[in-house]
Scaffold this active site. Structure first.
Site, PDB file in Angstrom:
ATOM      1  N   ASP A 225      12.823  -4.740   9.114  1.00 57.60           N
ATOM      2  CA  ASP A 225      11.657  -3.994   8.477  1.00 57.60           C
ATOM      3  C   ASP A 225      11.135  -3.193   9.559  1.00 57.60           C
ATOM      4  O   ASP A 225      10.841  -3.459  10.669  1.00 57.60           O
ATOM      5  CB  ASP A 225      10.647  -5.123   8.448  1.00 57.60           C
TER       6      ASP A 225
ATOM      7  N   SER B  33       0.729  -1.350  -0.010  1.00 54.57           N
ATOM      8  CA  SER B  33       0.021   0.041   0.042  1.00 54.57           C
ATOM      9  C   SER B  33       0.965   1.409  -0.157  1.00 54.57           C
ATOM     10  O   SER B  33       0.602   2.374   0.666  1.00 54.57           O
ATOM     11  CB  SER B  33      -0.865   0.080   1.394  1.00 54.57           C
TER      12      SER B  33
ATOM     13  N   HIS C 176      11.786  -3.623   4.496  1.00 55.83           N
ATOM     14  CA  HIS C 176      10.492  -4.251   4.111  1.00 55.83           C
ATOM     15  C   HIS C 176      10.256  -4.762   2.647  1.00 55.83           C
ATOM     16  O   HIS C 176       9.222  -5.387   2.350  1.00 55.83           O
ATOM     17  CB  HIS C 176       9.464  -3.155   4.313  1.00 55.83           C
TER      18      HIS C 176
ATOM     19  N   SER D  20       2.631  -7.103   2.599  1.00 58.28           N
ATOM     20  CA  SER D  20       2.361  -6.113   3.587  1.00 58.28           C
ATOM     21  C   SER D  20       0.740  -5.870   3.713  1.00 58.28           C
ATOM     22  O   SER D  20      -0.056  -6.851   4.091  1.00 58.28           O
ATOM     23  CB  SER D  20       3.001  -4.771   3.088  1.00 58.28           C
ATOM     24  N   PHE D  21       0.053  -5.205   3.256  1.00 56.61           N
ATOM     25  CA  PHE D  21      -1.173  -4.767   3.022  1.00 56.61           C
ATOM     26  C   PHE D  21      -1.765  -5.771   2.231  1.00 56.61           C
ATOM     27  O   PHE D  21      -3.030  -6.366   2.626  1.00 56.61           O
ATOM     28  CB  PHE D  21      -1.539  -3.205   2.567  1.00 56.61           C
TER      29      PHE D  21
END
Length: 273
Positions: A224, A33, A253, A102-103
């Protein structure tokens, strides 16, 4: 391949996606995102490697990239999950394994909970989906205001290798992507302050996670700063009944960028188990 992909109507949403590979196993890749993100920006380095083994689909989730930004839409985890369910049913038309970044990892978990009939395996990289205090890095990512300097600072947050922020081409590419028509307007509407509520909205309870019994590979960069491993993948590894965790040291990340070949190798090994 170039960034331009295909378009298809997914229940009224003109959806942009990339497709490649002739493998029997199908993989859906769901991006993160960040500002200016698209499926191609997220997956461009691993796409050529994984397409040699699998049939890949990488859509721009509604509101991101070159997919529609419907007027008046109220973005939420349910909207994004339903869009990916509709994409599977419209384009892939059968069970699929999902890689979520992630998202995108939170989307994959919610999708698996809501529609387990559509899922084979899950690969979750730097995944959201747990209840935890928002990290300062994520707060800055979601609060991004467009400028080349701000994008350079975000790359320092995303990557362990700080020299990546000195790569003018990378900074310019991500900055220009973030200021394309409509991109920042939709992005800024998704995660307004206070941003802890958006993390909470993507979280599943321990009970809900315990009911997701697919084979799952968790991948996380140890350093991260956006989605810290101790609040997310370590928690997921304990809560998900059939999860295994691989941690990359000296990695932030962007595992799929900083460790593209190694990450792709992990995916191939896991999918072949």
């Amino acid at each position: 391949m170039v960034e331009a992909g295909k378009y298809i109507d997914v229940r009224g949403i003109n959806t942009h996606y990339h497709e490649d590979g002739q493998g029997k196993e199908k993989l859906l890749l769901v991006h993160g995102s960040g500002p200016g993100v698209s499926a191609w920006a997220n997956w461009r380095l691993v796409f050529p490697i994984l397409s040699e083994k699998f049939h890949l689909y990488a859509p721009d989730v509604v509101g991101f990239g070159y997919t529609d930004r419907p007027e008046g839409i109220q973005y939420s985890i349910n909207i994004w999950v339903d869009h990916m369910i509709d994409f599977i049913e419209t384009v892939i038309k059968e069970k699929v394994s999902i890689i979520g970044n992630s998202f995108g990892g939170a989307i994959a978990l919610h999708l698996a909970k809501k529609r387990p009939d559509l899922v084979n395996k899950l690969i979750l990289m730097g995944s959201m989906g747990t209840a935890h205090p928002i990290a300062d890095g994520l707060d800055k990512v979601w609060g991004y205001e467009p400028s080349a300097e701000n994008m350079k600072n975000l790359i320092k947050i995303f990557a362990y290798d700080q020299s990546m922020a000195e790569n003018g081409d990378l900074v310019e590419m991500r900055y220009k992507s973030s200021i394309q028509e409509g991109f920042h307007e939709s992005f800024s509407s998704m995660f307004p302050a206070p941003r802890q509520r958006h993390v909470d909205a993507m979280a599943l309870t321990e009970k809900e996670l315990g009911e997701i019994d697919f084979e799952i590979l968790l991948v996380h960069g140890r350093e991260d700063k956006v989605i810290p491993i101790e609040h997310t993948s370590w928690v997921l590894a304990r809560a998900l009944p059939n999860a295994q965790l691989h941690t990359f040291p000296k990695c932030g990340h962007w595992v799929q960028i900083e460790r593209a070949k190694e990450f792709a190798g992990q995916v191939i090994e896991f999918m072949n188990q």
